[in-house]
Design a protein around this motif. Structure first.
Motif, PDB file in Angstrom:
ATOM      1  N   LEU A   1       0.743  -1.375   0.087  1.00 27.35           N
ATOM      2  CA  LEU A   1       0.005  -0.065  -0.119  1.00 27.35           C
ATOM      3  C   LEU A   1       0.924   1.389  -0.101  1.00 27.35           C
ATOM      4  CD1 LEU A   1      -2.756  -1.102   2.494  1.00 27.35           C
ATOM      5  CD2 LEU A   1      -3.026  -0.699   0.204  1.00 27.35           C
ATOM      6  N   HIS A   2       2.109   1.168   0.068  1.00 29.35           N
ATOM      7  CA  HIS A   2       2.796   2.273   0.372  1.00 29.35           C
ATOM      8  C   HIS A   2       2.890   3.320  -0.599  1.00 29.35           C
ATOM      9  CE1 HIS A   2       5.988   0.800  -1.962  1.00 29.35           C
ATOM     10  NE2 HIS A   2       6.633   1.946  -2.143  1.00 29.35           N
ATOM     11  N   ASP A   3       2.800   3.191  -1.785  1.00 26.54           N
ATOM     12  CA  ASP A   3       2.561   4.077  -2.910  1.00 26.54           C
ATOM     13  C   ASP A   3       1.404   4.612  -3.439  1.00 26.54           C
ATOM     14  OD1 ASP A   3       5.374   5.374  -2.703  1.00 26.54           O
ATOM     15  OD2 ASP A   3       6.117   3.589  -4.057  1.00 26.54           O
ATOM     16  N   ILE A   4       0.216   3.971  -2.906  1.00 26.05           N
ATOM     17  CA  ILE A   4      -1.055   3.743  -3.526  1.00 26.05           C
ATOM     18  C   ILE A   4      -1.302   5.372  -3.952  1.00 26.05           C
ATOM     19  CG2 ILE A   4      -2.098   4.109  -1.353  1.00 26.05           C
ATOM     20  CD1 ILE A   4      -4.495   2.393  -2.372  1.00 26.05           C
ATOM     21  N   ILE A   5      -0.914   6.313  -3.613  1.00 26.66           N
ATOM     22  CA  ILE A   5      -1.431   7.645  -4.005  1.00 26.66           C
ATOM     23  C   ILE A   5      -0.658   8.081  -4.947  1.00 26.66           C
ATOM     24  CG2 ILE A   5      -1.521   9.972  -3.153  1.00 26.66           C
ATOM     25  CD1 ILE A   5      -3.641   8.495  -2.101  1.00 26.66           C
ATOM     26  N   LYS A   6       0.864   7.707  -5.154  1.00 28.16           N
ATOM     27  CA  LYS A   6       1.523   8.041  -6.246  1.00 28.16           C
ATOM     28  C   LYS A   6       1.202   7.204  -7.587  1.00 28.16           C
ATOM     29  CE  LYS A   6       6.447   7.946  -6.037  1.00 28.16           C
ATOM     30  NZ  LYS A   6       7.567   8.097  -5.159  1.00 28.16           N
ATOM     31  N   ILE A   7       0.787   6.067  -7.256  1.00 25.79           N
ATOM     32  CA  ILE A   7       0.393   5.147  -8.562  1.00 25.79           C
ATOM     33  C   ILE A   7      -0.879   5.553  -9.020  1.00 25.79           C
ATOM     34  CG2 ILE A   7       0.001   2.743  -9.245  1.00 25.79           C
ATOM     35  CD1 ILE A   7       1.383   1.677  -6.834  1.00 25.79           C
TER      36      ILE A   7
ATOM     37  N   ALA B   1      13.443  -1.245   2.169  1.00 31.44           N
ATOM     38  CA  ALA B   1      12.989  -2.232   1.081  1.00 31.44           C
ATOM     39  C   ALA B   1      12.745  -1.241  -0.033  1.00 31.44           C
ATOM     40  CB  ALA B   1      11.829  -2.941   1.486  1.00 31.44           C
ATOM     41  N   ASP B   2      12.186  -0.039   0.065  1.00 32.19           N
ATOM     42  CA  ASP B   2      11.732   0.831  -0.802  1.00 32.19           C
ATOM     43  C   ASP B   2      13.034   1.323  -1.559  1.00 32.19           C
ATOM     44  OD1 ASP B   2       9.881   2.462  -2.160  1.00 32.19           O
ATOM     45  OD2 ASP B   2      10.120   4.204  -0.870  1.00 32.19           O
ATOM     46  N   ALA B   3      13.949   1.723  -1.053  1.00 35.11           N
ATOM     47  CA  ALA B   3      15.126   2.168  -1.360  1.00 35.11           C
ATOM     48  C   ALA B   3      16.011   0.694  -2.050  1.00 35.11           C
ATOM     49  CB  ALA B   3      16.287   2.787  -0.451  1.00 35.11           C
TER      50      ALA B   3
ATOM     51  N   THR C   1       6.180   7.227   7.024  1.00 36.60           N
ATOM     52  CA  THR C   1       7.518   7.674   7.289  1.00 36.60           C
ATOM     53  C   THR C   1       8.666   6.849   6.252  1.00 36.60           C
ATOM     54  OG1 THR C   1       8.028   5.653   8.794  1.00 36.60           O
ATOM     55  CG2 THR C   1       7.427   7.650   9.686  1.00 36.60           C
ATOM     56  N   HIS C   2       7.731   6.567   5.066  1.00 37.41           N
ATOM     57  CA  HIS C   2       8.925   5.605   4.198  1.00 37.41           C
ATOM     58  C   HIS C   2       9.593   6.631   3.185  1.00 37.41           C
ATOM     59  CE1 HIS C   2       5.521   5.926   1.107  1.00 37.41           C
ATOM     60  NE2 HIS C   2       6.572   6.001   0.178  1.00 37.41           N
ATOM     61  N   SER C   3       9.256   8.109   3.074  1.00 34.93           N
ATOM     62  CA  SER C   3       9.517   8.792   1.845  1.00 34.93           C
ATOM     63  C   SER C   3      10.766   9.722   2.483  1.00 34.93           C
ATOM     64  CB  SER C   3       8.408   9.471   1.815  1.00 34.93           C
ATOM     65  OG  SER C   3       8.317   9.794   0.286  1.00 34.93           O
ATOM     66  N   SER C   4      11.696   9.528   3.198  1.00 36.84           N
ATOM     67  CA  SER C   4      12.707  10.242   3.888  1.00 36.84           C
ATOM     68  C   SER C   4      12.117  11.861   4.003  1.00 36.84           C
ATOM     69  CB  SER C   4      13.827  10.523   2.786  1.00 36.84           C
ATOM     70  OG  SER C   4      14.063   9.161   1.881  1.00 36.84           O
TER      71      SER C   4
ATOM     72  N   LEU D   1       3.558  14.622  -0.635  1.00 33.74           N
ATOM     73  CA  LEU D   1       2.884  14.129   0.365  1.00 33.74           C
ATOM     74  C   LEU D   1       2.235  12.744   0.162  1.00 33.74           C
ATOM     75  CD1 LEU D   1       1.440  17.421   1.720  1.00 33.74           C
ATOM     76  CD2 LEU D   1       2.957  16.375   2.670  1.00 33.74           C
ATOM     77  N   HIS D   2       2.688  11.970  -0.779  1.00 30.58           N
ATOM     78  CA  HIS D   2       2.122  10.834  -1.112  1.00 30.58           C
ATOM     79  C   HIS D   2       1.979   9.960   0.268  1.00 30.58           C
ATOM     80  CE1 HIS D   2       5.839   9.431  -1.890  1.00 30.58           C
ATOM     81  NE2 HIS D   2       5.455   8.071  -1.699  1.00 30.58           N
ATOM     82  N   HIS D   3       3.153  10.165   1.105  1.00 29.35           N
ATOM     83  CA  HIS D   3       3.208   9.191   2.163  1.00 29.35           C
ATOM     84  C   HIS D   3       2.397   9.776   3.213  1.00 29.35           C
ATOM     85  CE1 HIS D   3       5.689  12.950   2.501  1.00 29.35           C
ATOM     86  NE2 HIS D   3       5.826  12.728   3.780  1.00 29.35           N
TER      87      HIS D   3
HETATM   88 FE   LIG Z   1       6.789   6.366  -1.858  1.00 30.62          FE
END
Ligand SMILES: [Fe+2]
Ligand SMILES: [Fe+2]
Length: 180
Positions: free
Chosen positions: A51-57, A116-118, A96-99, A64-66
């Motif tokens: 689910l982490h990038d759902i908004i970006k996708i 894992a994202d990186a 907190t995944h997005s630095s 602010l997608h995080h």
């Molecule tokens: Fe992301």
């Protein structure tokens, strides 16, 4: 229940303008490996990865997608009947995944998702190159700089256990991008 989430995200990936499928699959793969290694909550890690990038996708917007993603994931998981505890844990990972310095990973699971994202960037080097050349329309030199920067940033985000997994590809990518 996780299969429903998986199907929903993969469907969104099909309609998106970038290689989201490979990115998400790599993030899922690495959260699984790291969660086992570090004895973390595997369900929280897996749900966060999907689910982490759902908004970006879905919306194609990075800003602010995080933050929006954590909210959206919370709603989806609530509708599916997950416990408040699980939902809060997943939301923290996504937030907190997005630095973003305002939202730093505090739990083991959140550190795993950020790593894992990186790590996914090392698997999907060609997708990053495609992004630089096509939507960003960068020249070869600009693309080299862009990819070197991304590679270094991603490397710096990794927890030590993730650096072990990425080391070979990190060195290979830097070698390919070096000018001599
Ligand atoms: Fe992301
Ligand atoms: Fe991501």
């Amino acid at each position: 229940m996780i299969d429903k989430i998986k199907a929903m995200i993969l469907e969104l990936c099909e309609d998106a303008n970038w290689d989201w499928k490979n990115h998400i699959n790599s993030v899922v793969k690495y959260t699984e490996i790291l969660a086992k290694q570090l004895n973390a909550d595997e369900e929280v890690c897996e749900l966060s990865a999907w689910l982490h990038d759902i908004i970006k996708i879905r919306e194609g917007k990075r800003e602010l997608h995080h933050v929006k993603g954590a909210e959206e994931a919370g709603k989806i998981l609530e509708e599916m009947g997950y416990s408040v505890d699980k939902i809060e844990k997943v939301k923290h990972c996504i937030l907190t995944h997005s630095s973003d310095k305002n939202y730093m990973p505090e739990t083991k699971e959140a550190k795993i998702l950020a790593s894992a994202d990186a790590l996914a960037h090392f698997d999907n080097f060609l997708s990053l190159a495609y992004f630089a050349f096509v939507p960003m329309k960068l020249s070869i030199e600009e693309t080299r700089e862009n990819l070197l920067g991304k590679t270094e940033n991603s490397w710096n985000k990794l927890i030590p256990e993730a650096k072990v997994l990425a080391k070979e590809k990190y060195e290979a990518i830097k070698l390919i991008l070096s000018e001599d």
